[in-house]
Design an enzyme around this catalytic site. Structure first.
Site, PDB file in Angstrom:
ATOM      1  N   GLY A  61       0.404  51.413  72.059  1.00 19.36           N
ATOM      2  CA  GLY A  61       1.315  51.420  70.933  1.00 19.36           C
ATOM      3  C   GLY A  61       1.020  50.398  69.854  1.00 19.36           C
ATOM      4  O   GLY A  61      -0.077  49.871  69.764  1.00 19.36           O
ATOM      5  N   SER A  62       2.029  50.148  69.105  1.00 18.87           N
ATOM      6  CA  SER A  62       1.959  49.397  67.853  1.00 18.87           C
ATOM      7  C   SER A  62       1.558  47.936  68.050  1.00 18.87           C
ATOM      8  O   SER A  62       1.902  47.314  69.055  1.00 18.87           O
ATOM      9  CB  SER A  62       3.319  49.463  67.178  1.00 18.87           C
ATOM     10  N   THR A  63       0.902  47.414  67.019  1.00 17.57           N
ATOM     11  CA  THR A  63       0.559  45.993  67.013  1.00 17.57           C
ATOM     12  C   THR A  63       1.802  45.107  66.966  1.00 17.57           C
ATOM     13  O   THR A  63       1.729  43.921  67.277  1.00 17.57           O
ATOM     14  CB  THR A  63      -0.330  45.651  65.801  1.00 17.57           C
TER      15      THR A  63
END
Length: 132
Positions: A61-63
């Site tokens: 997923g997202s940073t």
């Protein structure tokens, strides 16, 4: 049972394992105020990772997940350590900025919920001791 792994962030801690067999996204996956898993698709939904040894294969997923790990630590609800099969950059960055013990290269299939785990992460190499 003793295992060797790679240190992502050093330290020595002991705690109860909470284990996910799936990749985990911190962004949208955990409440930063309580440490409770809020991802309804996670097998750990509703469980709390505060003061546990959080074991999962890898992040996804997202940073923003890195900052979620930092927020967990800042709010006092972070796990004591993270153990991965393979730590990718999002989880590694989060563990480093939060100062959270993190290791990888571990056979996580040998760890079950409720096991007592000692993580001794030295400068480069880590020892993981699992007490059944």
């Amino acid at each position: 049972m003793n295992m060797k792994g790679r240190t992502i962030y050093p330290g020595k801690v002991k705690g109860e394992a909470i284990v996910s067999r799936e990749a985990f996204s911190f962004y949208g996956g955990v409440d930063t105020k309580s440490g409770i898993i809020i991802d309804k698709n996670s097998s750990l939904y509703g469980k709390c990772i505060k003061d546990k040894i959080f074991v999962f294969p890898c992040g996804r997923g997202s940073t923003v997940g890195s900052y979620v790990i930092y927020a967990l630590k800042r709010n006092g609800v972070a796990p004591k350590a993270i153990i991965n099969k393979e730590t990718e950059t999002i989880v590694a960055t989060g563990a480093i900025i939060a100062g959270l013990v993190c290791v990888d290269g571990i056979d996580i299939d040998a760890i079950e919920d409720g096991d007592i785990v000692i993580v001794d992460a030295k400068e480069e190499e880590a020892d993981v001791i699992v007490e059944k």
